[in-house]
Design a protein around this motif. Structure first.
Motif, PDB file in Angstrom:
ATOM      1  N   PRO A  39     -12.684 -14.227  16.264  1.00 42.55           N
ATOM      2  CA  PRO A  39     -12.983 -15.596  15.826  1.00 42.55           C
ATOM      3  C   PRO A  39     -14.466 -15.817  15.505  1.00 42.55           C
ATOM      4  O   PRO A  39     -15.320 -15.079  15.989  1.00 42.55           O
ATOM      5  CB  PRO A  39     -12.561 -16.451  17.036  1.00 42.55           C
ATOM      6  N   ALA A  40     -14.737 -16.852  14.702  1.00 34.61           N
ATOM      7  CA  ALA A  40     -16.126 -17.187  14.341  1.00 34.61           C
ATOM      8  C   ALA A  40     -16.850 -17.718  15.577  1.00 34.61           C
ATOM      9  O   ALA A  40     -16.222 -18.166  16.538  1.00 34.61           O
ATOM     10  CB  ALA A  40     -16.122 -18.248  13.247  1.00 34.61           C
ATOM     11  N   THR A  41     -18.182 -17.677  15.513  1.00 37.37           N
ATOM     12  CA  THR A  41     -18.972 -18.235  16.607  1.00 37.37           C
ATOM     13  C   THR A  41     -20.121 -19.059  16.022  1.00 37.37           C
ATOM     14  O   THR A  41     -20.501 -18.839  14.869  1.00 37.37           O
ATOM     15  CB  THR A  41     -19.513 -17.103  17.513  1.00 37.37           C
ATOM     16  N   GLY A  42     -20.632 -19.989  16.816  1.00 36.01           N
ATOM     17  CA  GLY A  42     -21.708 -20.846  16.305  1.00 36.01           C
ATOM     18  C   GLY A  42     -23.085 -20.237  16.520  1.00 36.01           C
ATOM     19  O   GLY A  42     -23.369 -19.688  17.574  1.00 36.01           O
ATOM     20  N   VAL A  43     -23.893 -20.317  15.482  1.00 39.03           N
ATOM     21  CA  VAL A  43     -25.301 -19.898  15.603  1.00 39.03           C
ATOM     22  C   VAL A  43     -26.111 -21.112  15.190  1.00 39.03           C
ATOM     23  O   VAL A  43     -25.864 -21.687  14.125  1.00 39.03           O
ATOM     24  CB  VAL A  43     -25.593 -18.708  14.658  1.00 39.03           C
ATOM     25  N   ASP A  44     -27.077 -21.567  16.025  1.00 38.43           N
ATOM     26  CA  ASP A  44     -27.836 -22.762  15.651  1.00 38.43           C
ATOM     27  C   ASP A  44     -29.304 -22.423  15.370  1.00 38.43           C
ATOM     28  O   ASP A  44     -29.705 -21.256  15.438  1.00 38.43           O
ATOM     29  CB  ASP A  44     -27.677 -23.870  16.699  1.00 38.43           C
ATOM     30  N   GLY A  45     -30.062 -23.460  15.050  1.00 40.25           N
ATOM     31  CA  GLY A  45     -31.467 -23.273  14.684  1.00 40.25           C
ATOM     32  C   GLY A  45     -32.271 -22.618  15.785  1.00 40.25           C
ATOM     33  O   GLY A  45     -33.186 -21.828  15.513  1.00 40.25           O
ATOM     34  N   ARG A  46     -31.900 -22.907  17.066  1.00 44.17           N
ATOM     35  CA  ARG A  46     -32.673 -22.302  18.166  1.00 44.17           C
ATOM     36  C   ARG A  46     -32.487 -20.781  18.197  1.00 44.17           C
ATOM     37  O   ARG A  46     -33.390 -20.040  18.551  1.00 44.17           O
ATOM     38  CB  ARG A  46     -32.240 -22.909  19.506  1.00 44.17           C
ATOM     39  N   ASP A  47     -31.256 -20.345  17.810  1.00 46.88           N
ATOM     40  CA  ASP A  47     -31.021 -18.888  17.764  1.00 46.88           C
ATOM     41  C   ASP A  47     -31.923 -18.232  16.724  1.00 46.88           C
ATOM     42  O   ASP A  47     -32.478 -17.153  16.958  1.00 46.88           O
ATOM     43  CB  ASP A  47     -29.553 -18.596  17.412  1.00 46.88           C
ATOM     44  N   ILE A  48     -32.056 -18.907  15.573  1.00 47.72           N
ATOM     45  CA  ILE A  48     -32.905 -18.340  14.508  1.00 47.72           C
ATOM     46  C   ILE A  48     -34.373 -18.374  14.954  1.00 47.72           C
ATOM     47  O   ILE A  48     -35.094 -17.388  14.793  1.00 47.72           O
ATOM     48  CB  ILE A  48     -32.709 -19.133  13.185  1.00 47.72           C
TER      49      ILE A  48
END
Ligand code: NAP
Length: 361
Positions: free
Chosen positions: A282-291
Motif C-alpha cells: 500500500p501507499a504511504t504518506g510522505v510530508d514536508g518534514r520528511d523532505i
C-alpha cells in the motif's frame, strides 16, 4: 531445437510444469550439469502470473525457470578456463547493446534490452543440464562449497549493493573516528534469505546490526543470527529497541510504510538501500518534514538491482570464508531440498523457509 528435462512456465501468464520439452538451443559450447537451483520470490511470482515484465525467449511459448544455480562442468568444449568436474555458477543477466552492457555491467543496463536467464527472454537453469559460454560462468574456488554455493546468486546482489553503498557514502565520512565501522548502526528490514545475507555482510563490516520483521522468527533463524552477532527485533512488539540514529537501512520488504517508519530515524549522512520489491504494497504518506529532514541531514535513498560478474566472484569469496568458519551455520540458510517434480513448492512456502532449493543430481 533440443530436448530438455526441466521445469517451465509460460511468462507472464504463469503455471509450472515438470517434464521433457523442446527448446531453442542455448548459445555456447560448455555443457554444465545442474546440481542445485534455488527458488526465490521471482520464480514464485512468475508461476503465479504476477510479473508482467517477464517474457518467453523468442520463438518459444514458454520459459525454462530458474536463475539461481550451481552446476558442474560436464564438457568444457574449447574452453581452457574450465575442466570437467569444476563447479560453476552461471550469470543471470545477459548484455544488450547499451554502453553499460558493453562494459560488462548489464546490472546497470541503460535501455532495458538485456535478458535474464529464467526471467526475461532467456531459458533458465531448472533443468538437468544446460550449455553456456565461458564469459557467463564463474568458477567456484573451493569444492567444499558444494552444499551452499547455490547461495552465490542471492549473495551477488548484496556485493553489488555494497558497491552502491561505497559509492554513495563517498560524499561524507560515515565511518567511526578510528576509520572502522565499529559503533555504526545498520537496520535490515525483512528476515528472508537476502535480508540474512545483508545483515551478515554489515555485521562483518563492523556495524552493530539489527534485523527486523513484524512477527517473531523461528529458532533456526535465531541461531544463525546469534552466530553472526546480529540482533533480531520484532518491531510490532517494541520498535523502541531499534532506536534512533541509524546509519544504514537496508530494505528487503518493498513496503513503503515500513521503509519510511525507519527512514525517519536515519542519522546525519544516513543511507537507505532499497532492494525489496512489492508492487502490491500500500501507499504511504510522505510530508514536508520528511523532505526537510532528508535535505538537512544529507540523507540518501538509493535503489540497487542485480549485480555484475565481479560480484559473483566476490560473493563466492565471502561465502567460502563464512562457510569455513568453525561450526558455521551457513548451510542452515538452506531449509528445504526438493525434487524437480515437487512443483507445489512454487505455490506453497513453508513458514520456516529461508532458502528452498531443488536438487537435480
Ligand atoms: P523474501 O524471502 O520474500 O523476503 C522478504 C522479506 O520481507 C520477508 O522476510 C518478509 O517477511 C519481509 N517483509 C515483508 N513485509 C514486511 C514488513 N512490512 N515489515 C518487515 N518485513 C517485511 O525474499 P528474498 O528472496 O529475501 O528477497 C527480498 C526481496 O528482494 C524480495 O522482494 C525480492 O523480490 C527482492 N529482490 C530484489 C532483487 C534486486 O536486484 N533488487 C533481487 C532479488 C530479489 P514475511 O515473509 O514474514 O512476510
Amino acid at each position: 531445437m533440443k530436448e530438455i528435462e526441466g521445469i517451465i512456465t509460460d511468462a507472464p501468464k504463469g503455471g509450472a510444469k515438470y517434464g521433457k520439452f523442446q527448446i531453442i538451443e542455448d548459445e555456447g559450447n560448455i555443457r554444465v550439469q545442474t546440481l542445485y537451483t534455488g527458488i526465490c520470490g521471482t520464480d514464485r511470482g512468475m508461476v503465479a502470473g504476477h510479473l508482467d515484465f517477464t517474457y518467453n525467449p523468442e520463438g518459444q511459448s514458454f520459459t525454462v525457470l530458474g536463475h539461481e544455480a550451481l552446476g558442474r562442468i560436464m564438457d568444457p568444449g574449447s574452453s581452457t578456463a574450465f575442466k570437467k568436474g569444476d563447479l560453476v555458477v552461471p550469470v543471470v543477466r545477459r548484455p544488450g547493446d547499451c554502453i553499460n552492457c558493453r562494459i560488462g555491467r548489464p546490472d546497470n543496463c541503460s535501455d532495458g534490452k538485456k535478458h535474464e536467464a529464467g526471467i526475461t527472454g532467456k531459458n533458465g537453469f531448472m533443468r538437468k543440464s544446460f550449455v553456456d559460454s565461458e564469459e557467463f560462468l564463474v568458477k567456484v574456488p573451493d569444492s567444499s562449497m558444494l552444499d551452499y554455493a547455490v547461495l552465490t546468486e542471492p549473495m551477488k546482489n548484496v556485493m553489488k549493493a555494497m558497491e552502491v553503498f561505497g559509492t554513495v557514502s563517498r560524499r561524507a565520512i560515515i565511518s567511526s573516528d578510528d576509520s572502522t565501522f565499529e559503533g555504526m548502526r545498520c537496520v535490515v528490514i525483512g528476515t528472508g534469505p537476502e535480508a540474512f545475507l545483508y545483515a551478515m555482510s554489515f555485521s562483518d563490516l563492523g556495524f552493530s546490526t539489527i534485523i527486523t520483521n513484524r512477527h517473531p522468527i523461528d529458532d533456526n533463524r535465531m541461531k544463525i543470527l546469534s552466530y553472526f552477532h546480529i540482533t533480531f527485533v520484532d518491531y510490532s512488539k517494541d520498535d523502541s529497541l531499534i532506536g534512533d540514529n541509524i546509519n544504514v537501512i537496508v530494505d528487503t520488504s518493498g513496503d513503503p510504510g515500513t521503509i519510511f517508519r525507519f527512514f525517519r530515524r536515519l542519522s546525519y549522512n544516513g543511507i537507505a538501500l532499497l532492494f525489496g520489491t512489492n508492487s502490491n504494497a500500500p501507499a504511504t504518506g510522505v510530508d514536508g518534514r520528511d523532505i526537510d529532514r532528508m535535505i538537512e541531514r544529507n540523507l540518501t535513498l538509493v535503489g540497487t538491482v542485480d549485480a555484475a560478474k565481479i560480484h559473483y566472484v566476490q560473493a563466492l569469496e565471502k561465502l567460502s570464508r563464512w562457510g569455513n568458519m568453525p561450526n558455521s551455520p551457513l548451510k542452515n540458510l538452506i531449509t528445504g531440498i526438493y525434487k524437480p517434480s515437487d512443483t507445489g513448492i512454487f505455490t506453497e512456502r513453508n513458514p520456516n523457509e529461508i532458502k528452498a532449493v531443488i536438487k537435480w543430481a
